[in-house]
Motif scaffolding. Structure first.
Motif, mmCIF file in Angstrom:
data_model
loop_
_atom_site.group_PDB
_atom_site.id
_atom_site.type_symbol
_atom_site.label_atom_id
_atom_site.label_comp_id
_atom_site.label_asym_id
_atom_site.label_seq_id
_atom_site.Cartn_x
_atom_site.Cartn_y
_atom_site.Cartn_z
ATOM 1 N N MET A 115 34.409 51.327 47.893
ATOM 2 C CA MET A 115 34.016 51.184 49.292
ATOM 3 C C MET A 115 32.950 52.239 49.602
ATOM 4 O O MET A 115 32.689 53.132 48.801
ATOM 5 C CB MET A 115 35.219 51.368 50.219
ATOM 6 N N HIS A 116 32.346 52.134 50.780
ATOM 7 C CA HIS A 116 31.296 53.060 51.215
ATOM 8 C C HIS A 116 30.163 53.161 50.187
ATOM 9 O O HIS A 116 29.745 54.239 49.794
ATOM 10 C CB HIS A 116 31.873 54.445 51.506
ATOM 11 N N SER A 117 29.690 51.998 49.756
ATOM 12 C CA SER A 117 28.550 51.960 48.850
ATOM 13 C C SER A 117 27.476 51.062 49.451
ATOM 14 O O SER A 117 27.573 50.625 50.602
ATOM 15 C CB SER A 117 28.965 51.479 47.460
ATOM 16 N N GLY A 272 31.512 46.635 49.694
ATOM 17 C CA GLY A 272 32.621 46.696 48.755
ATOM 18 C C GLY A 272 32.229 46.100 47.415
ATOM 19 O O GLY A 272 31.478 45.118 47.352
ATOM 20 N N GLN A 273 32.705 46.699 46.356
ATOM 21 C CA GLN A 273 32.390 46.235 45.010
ATOM 22 C C GLN A 273 33.654 46.242 44.167
ATOM 23 O O GLN A 273 34.573 47.029 44.413
ATOM 24 C CB GLN A 273 31.324 47.138 44.379
ATOM 25 N N ALA A 274 33.710 45.360 43.185
ATOM 26 C CA ALA A 274 34.863 45.299 42.296
ATOM 27 C C ALA A 274 34.388 45.129 40.861
ATOM 28 O O ALA A 274 33.447 44.372 40.591
ATOM 29 C CB ALA A 274 35.787 44.146 42.683
ATOM 30 N N PHE A 275 35.043 45.840 39.957
ATOM 31 C CA PHE A 275 34.686 45.841 38.544
ATOM 32 C C PHE A 275 35.960 45.642 37.726
ATOM 33 O O PHE A 275 36.955 46.340 37.941
ATOM 34 C CB PHE A 275 34.001 47.157 38.162
ATOM 35 N N ILE A 276 35.914 44.700 36.815
ATOM 36 C CA ILE A 276 37.081 44.368 35.999
ATOM 37 C C ILE A 276 36.675 44.368 34.536
ATOM 38 O O ILE A 276 35.636 43.801 34.162
ATOM 39 C CB ILE A 276 37.652 42.993 36.387
ATOM 40 N N ALA A 277 37.480 45.018 33.709
ATOM 41 C CA ALA A 277 37.269 45.022 32.260
ATOM 42 C C ALA A 277 38.534 44.520 31.584
ATOM 43 O O ALA A 277 39.651 44.890 31.981
ATOM 44 C CB ALA A 277 36.923 46.426 31.770
ATOM 45 N N ILE A 278 38.371 43.670 30.583
ATOM 46 C CA ILE A 278 39.495 43.106 29.842
ATOM 47 C C ILE A 278 39.300 43.417 28.372
ATOM 48 O O ILE A 278 38.293 43.020 27.767
ATOM 49 C CB ILE A 278 39.592 41.590 30.049
ATOM 50 N N ASP A 279 40.257 44.125 27.783
ATOM 51 C CA ASP A 279 40.190 44.491 26.366
ATOM 52 C C ASP A 279 40.951 43.452 25.551
ATOM 53 O O ASP A 279 42.170 43.541 25.377
ATOM 54 C CB ASP A 279 40.788 45.883 26.153
ATOM 55 N N THR A 280 40.235 42.447 25.065
ATOM 56 C CA THR A 280 40.886 41.369 24.320
ATOM 57 C C THR A 280 41.453 41.849 22.993
ATOM 58 O O THR A 280 42.351 41.212 22.432
ATOM 59 C CB THR A 280 39.901 40.220 24.062
ATOM 60 N N ALA A 281 40.940 42.970 22.488
ATOM 61 C CA ALA A 281 41.428 43.481 21.200
ATOM 62 C C ALA A 281 42.900 43.860 21.274
ATOM 63 O O ALA A 281 43.600 43.883 20.251
ATOM 64 C CB ALA A 281 40.602 44.689 20.770
ATOM 65 N N MET A 282 43.411 44.165 22.475
ATOM 66 C CA MET A 282 44.817 44.515 22.613
ATOM 67 C C MET A 282 45.710 43.277 22.577
ATOM 68 O O MET A 282 46.926 43.384 22.411
ATOM 69 C CB MET A 282 45.047 45.286 23.910
ATOM 70 N N MET A 283 45.110 42.104 22.714
ATOM 71 C CA MET A 283 45.884 40.860 22.721
ATOM 72 C C MET A 283 45.924 40.206 21.345
ATOM 73 O O MET A 283 46.850 39.456 21.040
ATOM 74 C CB MET A 283 45.300 39.900 23.754
ATOM 75 N N SER A 284 44.895 40.434 20.547
ATOM 76 C CA SER A 284 44.898 39.962 19.158
ATOM 77 C C SER A 284 44.243 41.050 18.317
ATOM 78 O O SER A 284 44.896 41.987 17.896
ATOM 79 C CB SER A 284 44.181 38.621 19.033
#
Length: 366
Positions: A115-117, A272-284
């Motif tokens: 927020m506040h960006s 407002g901004q949102a950032f999402i990272a998904i580490d697929t290496a932890m799933m396979s």
């Protein structure tokens, strides 16, 4: 107005010097220049250095603070909330995505809201930031209302862009960066500056009728959502993830990041901004994911082509090709970008442009 050829290094040095003269810290200015010029090398000139002049105008009037720094105000194992404190928005966004990546390394997924960006340029840069570290990346933001929604006459939601990037085995990351409107607002504004009409289906006039004349936008009129109700739905989702969750301003309470816009709510932007990272290496594993992505991309590339089609592109491939060429040969900046950079040079008192004064070729130094 003329276009101009410029070398990326020269353009980055020019942007860096302009930011120094507006009082930005060296580290912040260098990162911001790299983000903007990378965007230009992708050919996305609507969100590259063209934006810098208007953004820097926010510092002298107190809408942005060169001395401020973003701060993590709340966090858990897989999430965090950041108060940008109206600091340099590119730096805040870069830090937020890196924090999402770090969270994902521990638990498989990370969400970081801001927020506040203010305007952070192309969302695709931050999504690619995750993909280059082996993760799926998502980046998005809410914005001042410029887009109609089904059943409404005027502006209700922002263009609320979203980008995704995916590691692709041994290839460059796949990435897609789109506004949820039929066209990005900056494309309409560019057409207005250049005196050009826009395609049908992009814009409504002040009476709510479709128009190809951009001359009244953004003061009047409203953008159409992409794919009708589908774009509306995506824009609303982003308003929630980037605005409602983070505590940022919502819809009509959100000032435009562009200074001195008529009717703008007072005070700095609270984007407002949102950032999402998904580490697929932890799933396979990274190897298995890479092999499966290679199979998928090979399948798409190898699909039967339509008559007259030379090849099938994955999202982002055209941008990577443009960047490779720009790093070797330089790139041609459109006339509106050239004029914006000339204006920035005047504002900042910079005598040497990164291209020839007549806009015909790059300006080289000894």
């Amino acid at each position: 107005m003329n276009s101009a050829r410029v070398l990326p290094d020269a353009l980055e040095a020019f942007a860096l010097e302009a930011m120094r003269r507006y009082g930005l810290r060296e580290e912040d200015a260098r990162l911001s220049a790299r983000i903007l010029v990378t965007t230009d090398t992708w050919g996305v000139h609507s969100h590259g250095t063209r934006q810098l002049r208007l953004l820097l105008k926010n510092f002298p009037i107190g809408r942005l603070d060169a001395a401020a720094a973003a701060e993590v105000v709340r966090e858990g194992p897989a999430w965090a909330l950041i108060d940008g404190h109206h600091s340099v928005p590119f730096v805040t966004a870069h830090r937020a995505m890196q924090l999402a990546i770090d969270k994902a390394k521990g638990v498989g997924i990370g969400y970081v809201g801001v927020m506040h960006s203010s305007h952070f340029g192309a969302a695709g840069y931050y999504a690619v930031q995750a993909a280059e570290q082996g993760m799926i990346g998502l980046a998005m933001c809410n914005a001042a209302p410029q887009m109609r929604v089904p059943g409404a006459r005027g502006k209700v939601l922002g263009t609320n862009p979203i980008a995704c990037a995916i590691p692709a085995g041994g290839q460059r990351p796949i990435f897609l960066d789109i506004a949820t409107s039929a066209a990005a607002a900056n494309k309409i504004i560019r057409a207005r500056l250049m005196g050009q009409p826009i395609p049908e289906g992009w814009l409504l006039d002040a009476s709510g009728h479709p128009t190809t004349d951009p001359s009244g936008f953004p003061e009047t009129g409203a953008l159409m959502p992409m794919a009708a109700h589908k774009g509306y739905g995506f824009a609303l989702l982003i308003e929630v993830l980037a605005g409602v969750v983070t505590g940022a301003a919502l819809t009509r309470e959100q000032p435009s990041w562009i200074p001195n816009v008529p009717g703008n709510p007072p005070g700095p932007a609270n984007q407002g901004q949102a950032f999402i990272a998904i580490d697929t290496a932890m799933m396979s594993s990274a190897e298995v994911f890479g092999e499966r992505m290679t199979w998928l991309t090979d399948y798409i590339h190898g699909s039967p082509k339509a008559e007259g089609a030379a090849r099938i592109y994955l999202p982002g491939e055209m941008e990577w090709t443009k960047r490779d060429k720009a790093l070797v040969e330089g790139m041609v900046l459109p006339p509106d970008v050239v004029e914006s950079l000339k204006g920035l040079a005047q504002d900042a008192g910079i005598e040497t442009l990164p291209f020839a004064p007549d806009g015909t070729d790059e300006q080289r130094s000894e």
